[in-house]
Design a protein around this motif. Structure first.
Motif, mmCIF file in Angstrom:
data_model
loop_
_atom_site.group_PDB
_atom_site.id
_atom_site.type_symbol
_atom_site.label_atom_id
_atom_site.label_comp_id
_atom_site.label_asym_id
_atom_site.label_seq_id
_atom_site.Cartn_x
_atom_site.Cartn_y
_atom_site.Cartn_z
ATOM 1 N N ARG A 166 37.975 46.033 48.953
ATOM 2 C CA ARG A 166 39.192 45.417 49.485
ATOM 3 C C ARG A 166 40.389 45.582 48.539
ATOM 4 O O ARG A 166 41.473 45.972 48.965
ATOM 5 N N GLU A 167 40.242 45.261 47.258
ATOM 6 C CA GLU A 167 41.370 45.319 46.325
ATOM 7 C C GLU A 167 40.963 45.961 45.005
ATOM 8 O O GLU A 167 40.870 45.290 43.977
ATOM 9 N N ASN A 170 42.766 45.487 41.437
ATOM 10 C CA ASN A 170 42.587 44.329 40.550
ATOM 11 C C ASN A 170 41.582 44.587 39.427
ATOM 12 O O ASN A 170 41.245 43.667 38.671
ATOM 13 N N HIS A 180 38.055 35.480 43.709
ATOM 14 C CA HIS A 180 39.283 36.262 43.547
ATOM 15 C C HIS A 180 40.026 35.788 42.311
ATOM 16 O O HIS A 180 39.922 34.620 41.905
#
Length: 442
Positions: A166-167, A170, A180
Motif C-alpha cells: 500500500r505505501e 514509508n 501505521h
C-alpha cells in the motif's frame, strides 16, 4: 463485618486495576500487534473485516466494565451530558438503519457505543489520582517497551518496509506495535502527555523517562504533523487553561480556519492558489484528491450520509472501477474526522459531533477549573482533547471502534466533565469525599 467489607473493597480495588490495564492495552496495543503489511491482503477492502477473538475480548471487557459500574459507580455522572450522548447514539442508529450497508453501519455503531462506555467507566477504576498515574505509567511504558522491542527484534513488522504494497514510500519509518506510522506518532504524542502528568502526580523520574522514550520514537515515525503539533498543543493548552477568553477564538476559530485552508483548497481553485503562494503544500500530502472525491460523494447523500464508517473501503467502492478516474476510491478513510463525520452521518451528524467533541468541552473546562480538583489531571484531559480534535483535521479519528486516539478523546471528554461535577479522591484520603452529592475516584 468490617474486616469482610475491607476484604471485599480490596478485591474490588484489585479488579479495578487489572481491568484498567486490560482495557487500556486493548485499545493501545490491541490483540493483533505487529501487523504484516507486505501481504496481498493489505490492499483488500477492510470495511467488513471482522475478528471473532477481538469481538469476544471486547464484549468481555465491556461486560466487566458494566459490572464494575453497577457495583461501584452508580450515581456518578459518567455519561454526561446524557441528553447529548443520547442524540449522538440515536442519530448513529437512525442513519445506520437507512445506510447503504445497514448491517455494517449498525455493527460500527455498536462498537462505538462499547468504546464510549469503556472510556467513561475507566475514570472510576483507579482509587485516586496517584493510583491513576501509576497505572497509566505501567501501560504506557509497556506500550513503549513493545514498540522498541519490535524495532530491535522484529523490524520487518515494526518498521515500514519497501516491500509493503500500500505505501512502500514509508520504508524505514518506525511504527512499533501499530499498523501505521501516523497511528504510532499519535500514540507517542499521547504518551508525552501522560508522561507530563505522571511526572506531576507521581514520579518525576518515571514521567521524564516516559517522555524521553516517546519523543525519540516519535521522531523516528516521521509523523510530520504530530511532531510539529506536539509543542503547539502544549502552548495552546497553556493558553486555554489560563485565559478563558482565548478558548473560542483559538479552538473553534482555529479548527474552522484550518479546515477551510486544507479541505477548502482541495475544492476551490482560488484558495488553492493562495495556499500555494504562502508556501504550503496545497495537496496536504496527497489528501486533496481524497477530499475532492469525498465532496462529490457527500453531494449525493448530504443529510443522512452513508452510515457510520460505511463508505470507505467497501467492496462496492474499491472495486467500482473508479480507480481509472482517481486513486481516492481505494483510500482507507477520508483523512479528516470532520469530513468523515459528514460522509457517514450527514450534516446533522457533523453538527452533533462538533457540539459534543468541541463546544461542550470548552464549557466543561471552565467548570473543572472552578472545582477543587487536581489541576494536573484537568491539564492532561485538555491536552489530549486539543490534540485529537486538531489531528482530526488531517486524520479520521472520530467514531472509531477502537484505536488510541478515539479512546483517549472519549476518556478526556468524560474526564473534563467529571472534573467539574465530582470530587476527585486524593492519594491520602481515607474515604471518598462528596461534591454536589457525587463521588468519583479518578
Amino acid at each position: 463485618m468490617e474486616r469482610t467489607d475491607q476484604q471485599g473493597s480490596d478485591l474490588v480495588g484489585i479488579f479495578g486495576k487489572v481491568l484498567f490495564l486490560a482495557v487500556f492495552a486493548f485499545y493501545w496495543i490491541t490483540i493483533t500487534p505487529f501487523v504484516d503489511l507486505t501481504g496481498a491482503g493489505a490492499v483488500d477492502p477492510a470495511a467488513g473485516n471482522s475478528n471473532s477473538l477481538n469481538q469476544l475480548v471486547a464484549l468481555t471487557l465491556f461486560g466487566s466494565m458494566i459490572a464494575f459500574y453497577l457495583a461501584r459507580g452508580r450515581g456518578i455522572p459518567l455519561f454526561g451530558p446524557a441528553w447529548l450522548l443520547g442524540v449522538v447514539v440515536g442519530w448513529c442508529l437512525f442513519t445506520s438503519v437507512i445506510a447503504v450497508y445497514p448491517d455494517l453501519a449498525i455493527k460500527r455503531t455498536i462498537l462505538v457505543a462499547i468504546v464510549t462506555v469503556n472510556a467513561a467507566v475507566m475514570l472510576i477504576l483507579p482509587r485516586s489520582d496517584r493510583e491513576f498515574a501509576r497505572l497509566a505509567a505501567c501501560i504506557v511504558l509497556l506500550t513503549l517497551a513493545l514498540c522498541y522491542y519490535g524495532v530491535m527484534f522484529r523490524p520487518t513488522l515494526a518498521i515500514h518496509q519497501a516491500s509493503e504494497i500500500r505505501e512502500p514510500m514509508n520504508a524505514g519509518l518506525w511504527r512499533g506495535v501499530f499498523p501505521h506510522k501516523n497511528t504510532a506518532a499519535g500514540a507517542m504524542v499521547l504518551s508525552v502527555f501522560f508522561g507530563l502528568f505522571i511526572a506531576s502526580a507521581w514520579s518525576r523520574l518515571v514521567g521524564f523517562v516516559t517522555i524521553g522514550l516517546a519523543v525519540f520514537f516519535l521522531v523516528h515515525t516521521g509523523g510530520k504533523t504530530s511532531i510539529l503539533v506536539l509543542p503547539a498543543i502544549l502552548v495552546l493548552a497553556w493558553s486555554v487553561e489560563r485565559f478563558a477568553w482565548t478558548r473560542l477564538p483559538l479552538v473553534v476559530g482555529g479548527l474552522i480556519a484550518f479546515n477551510l485552508v486544507a479541505v477548502g483548497s482541495a475544492v476551490w481553485e482560488p484558495l488553492r492558489h493562495l495556499v500555494t503562494a504562502l508556501g504550503v503544500d496545497p495537496t496536504f500530502t496527497n489528501r486533496s484528491d481524497i477530499w475532492r472525491f469525498a465532496f462529490s460523494a457527500i453531494a449525493e447523500r448530504p443529510f443522512t450520509g452513508y452510515g457510520l464508517q460505511s463508505f470507505w473501503q467497501t467492496d462496492a467502492l474499491v472495486y467500482s472501477g473508479g480507480s481509472l478516474e482517481t486513486w481516492a476510491v481505494a483510500a482507507y478513510n477520508g483523512h479528516n474526522g470532520y469530513l468523515d463525520s459528514l460522509i457517514g452521518l450527514g450534516v446533522p451528524g457533523l453538527i452533533i459531533t462538533v457540539v459534543w467533541a468541541v463546544l461542550i468541552p470548552i464549557r466543561d473546562i471552565a467548570q473543572a477549573q472552578r472545582a477543587d480538583n487536581n489541576p494536573a489531571l484537568t491539564r492532561l484531559f485538555i491536552r489530549i482533547w486539543l490534540y485529537v480534535i486538531i489531528t482530526a483535521c488531517v486524520e479520521s479519528v472520530f467514531y472509531e471502534g477502537g484505536g488510541a486516539l478515539w479512546f483517549c478523546l472519549l476518556f478526556a471528554l468524560f474526564g473534563l466533565r467529571l472534573q467539574g461535577a465530582a470530587r476527585l479522591v486524593s492519594a491520602h484520603a481515607t474515604r471518598p469525599a462528596a461534591h454536589n452529592g457525587e463521588v468519583v475516584h479518578a
